[in-house]
Design a protein around this motif. Structure first.
Motif, short mmCIF file in Angstrom:
data_model
loop_
_atom_site.label_atom_id
_atom_site.label_comp_id
_atom_site.label_asym_id
_atom_site.label_seq_id
_atom_site.Cartn_x
_atom_site.Cartn_y
_atom_site.Cartn_z
N UNK A 89 0.38 -7.44 -9.69
CA UNK A 89 -0.33 -8.71 -9.85
C UNK A 89 -1.83 -8.47 -9.95
N UNK A 90 -2.34 -7.57 -9.08
CA UNK A 90 -3.78 -7.26 -9.09
C UNK A 90 -4.16 -6.60 -10.41
N UNK A 91 -3.26 -5.72 -10.91
CA UNK A 91 -3.55 -4.99 -12.14
C UNK A 91 -3.63 -5.95 -13.33
N UNK A 92 -2.65 -6.88 -13.41
CA UNK A 92 -2.64 -7.79 -14.56
C UNK A 92 -3.81 -8.77 -14.52
N UNK A 93 -4.34 -9.02 -13.35
CA UNK A 93 -5.43 -10.00 -13.24
C UNK A 93 -6.80 -9.34 -13.29
N UNK A 94 -6.87 -8.04 -13.59
CA UNK A 94 -8.17 -7.37 -13.55
C UNK A 94 -8.40 -6.56 -14.83
N UNK A 95 -9.67 -6.45 -15.21
CA UNK A 95 -10.01 -5.67 -16.41
C UNK A 95 -10.14 -4.19 -16.08
N UNK A 96 -10.41 -3.90 -14.79
CA UNK A 96 -10.63 -2.51 -14.37
C UNK A 96 -9.28 -1.78 -14.36
N UNK A 97 -9.26 -0.57 -14.91
CA UNK A 97 -8.03 0.22 -14.96
C UNK A 97 -7.62 0.62 -13.55
N UNK A 98 -6.32 0.45 -13.23
CA UNK A 98 -5.83 0.82 -11.90
C UNK A 98 -5.58 2.33 -11.87
N UNK A 99 -6.14 3.05 -10.86
CA UNK A 99 -5.90 4.49 -10.79
C UNK A 99 -4.41 4.77 -10.57
N UNK A 100 -3.92 5.87 -11.15
CA UNK A 100 -2.50 6.21 -11.04
C UNK A 100 -2.04 6.30 -9.58
N UNK A 101 -2.96 6.79 -8.74
CA UNK A 101 -2.60 7.00 -7.33
C UNK A 101 -2.25 5.68 -6.62
N UNK A 102 -2.74 4.58 -7.21
CA UNK A 102 -2.48 3.27 -6.60
C UNK A 102 -0.98 2.98 -6.55
N UNK A 103 -0.22 3.60 -7.47
CA UNK A 103 1.22 3.34 -7.53
C UNK A 103 1.97 4.02 -6.37
N UNK A 104 1.24 4.79 -5.54
CA UNK A 104 1.90 5.36 -4.35
C UNK A 104 1.89 4.34 -3.21
N UNK A 105 1.15 3.23 -3.39
CA UNK A 105 1.09 2.20 -2.33
C UNK A 105 2.48 1.70 -1.92
N UNK A 106 3.41 1.42 -2.89
CA UNK A 106 4.75 0.97 -2.48
C UNK A 106 5.47 2.00 -1.61
N UNK A 107 5.21 3.30 -1.88
CA UNK A 107 5.83 4.34 -1.05
C UNK A 107 5.30 4.25 0.38
N UNK A 108 3.97 4.06 0.49
CA UNK A 108 3.36 3.90 1.82
C UNK A 108 3.94 2.67 2.52
N UNK A 109 4.17 1.62 1.74
CA UNK A 109 4.71 0.38 2.32
C UNK A 109 6.12 0.59 2.88
N UNK A 110 6.89 1.46 2.21
CA UNK A 110 8.27 1.69 2.64
C UNK A 110 8.34 2.58 3.88
N UNK A 111 7.22 3.30 4.16
CA UNK A 111 7.25 4.28 5.26
C UNK A 111 7.57 3.71 6.64
N UNK A 112 6.81 2.70 7.13
CA UNK A 112 7.03 2.26 8.53
C UNK A 112 8.49 1.86 8.84
N UNK A 113 9.06 0.99 8.00
CA UNK A 113 10.45 0.57 8.26
C UNK A 113 11.43 1.68 7.91
N UNK A 114 11.07 2.49 6.89
CA UNK A 114 11.95 3.60 6.49
C UNK A 114 12.09 4.62 7.61
N UNK A 115 10.96 4.96 8.24
CA UNK A 115 11.00 5.97 9.32
C UNK A 115 11.80 5.44 10.51
N UNK A 116 11.58 4.17 10.87
CA UNK A 116 12.33 3.62 12.02
C UNK A 116 13.83 3.55 11.73
#
Ligand SMILES: [Zn+2]
Ligand SMILES: [Zn+2]
Ligand SMILES: [Zn+2]
Ligand SMILES: [Zn+2]
Length: 260
Positions: free
Chosen positions: A74-101
């Motif tokens: 959503x942020x990417x489509x609403x912005x002119x600035x190119x999203x860095x590739x590394x930003x796509x690791x955010x969903x992985x980080x999001x899955x970590x807390x519940x995934x680890x438990x």
């Protein structure tokens, strides 16, 4: 809380997590990654605070990851600035807390579904009445049911009269229940034992797990978990303590002693 409500609340948590991901994206890559982690922690804390019971544990990291992915997209489509590739690791980080438990819970093994104690060193039983797995501390050995079913008087057999007619034939009219001495008055059905002919009322048949208190005859075609002696099968191998208790139970049966 019904099962449906748990899933609706989880979906609401997912929307919150997506917002938690979306807002910090304005601070660039650091914001993207921090947002991902925040979304994951939010889902973890949210499920704990709301005491959500989600049986499929993989759903929690999936919801967190999808929420984060939606936020970043959503942020990417609403912005002119190119999203860095590394930003796509955010969903992985999001899955970590519940995934680890979820992973840690899996490693620690199964738990009693009543008191949540790990079952590693305990006997466990599948309750024929509520179908929950109960540890030996939550199990009523003499009653062949879990303490929750005991407290709430959950029936083992259906109330549907045709179910009883299929197994016993016609109802007993007149006379009294062998156990509770209630008269057959038409309000509570009484059924005669196929083995000895003594009548028991429906609640007493249920109370005794389908066994005749006089001759020990057992209702055929008991629900799956109720075994030949009306005992729920241990979900883990029986210990010597359990076998000793079973022996004394059977001896009591032979002497005609009724379980309390
Ligand atoms: Zn327990
Ligand atoms: Zn139960
Ligand atoms: Zn009775
Ligand atoms: Zn009988």
């Amino acid at each position: 809380m019904t099962r449906m409500r748990h899933y609706v609340l989880l979906a609401a948590l997912g929307i919150l997590a997506a917002i938690a991901q979306l807002v910090p994206t304005r601070w660039g890559l650091v914001g993207d990654l921090a947002g991902g982690l925040l979304a994951g922690v939010l889902v973890l804390i949210g499920t704990r605070v709301l005491a959500l019971e989600i049986e499929k544990t993989y759903l929690l990291p999936t919801v967190a990851a999808v929420a984060s992915l939606s936020g970043v997209t959503f942020a990417m489509t609403g912005s002119d600035v190119a999203t860095p590739h590394l930003a796509w690791t955010a969903p992985l980080l999001a899955a970590l807390p519940t995934g680890i438990t979820a992973l840690a819970d899996g490693v620690r093994g199964r738990r009693c579904q009543l008191c949540r104690t790990p079952l590693r060193r305990l006997l466990s039983f599948s309750c024929p009445r509520c179908h929950l797995v109960a540890c030996e501390n939550c199990w009523q050995f003499e009653r062949d049911r879990c303490c929750l079913c005991e407290a709430n008087q959950i029936p083992l057999f259906p109330l549907d009269i045709s179910w009883w007619q299929q197994r016993f034939g016609a109802q007993v009219r007149g006379g009294r229940c062998t156990l509770c001495l209630r008269a057959a008055d038409g309000r509570v059905a009484q059924w005669a034992c196929v083995g000895c002919g003594h009548a028991q009322c429906r609640p007493c048949w249920d109370e005794n797990n389908g066994q005749c208190s006089r001759c020990g005859w057992i209702l055929p075609h008991l629900p799956d978990e109720a075994s030949a002696h009306g005992v729920a099968m241990p979900a883990s191998p029986p210990s010597s303590k359990f076998l000793a208790q079973e022996d004394s139970r059977r001896n009591a049966d032979k002497r005609g002693v009724r379980h309390a």
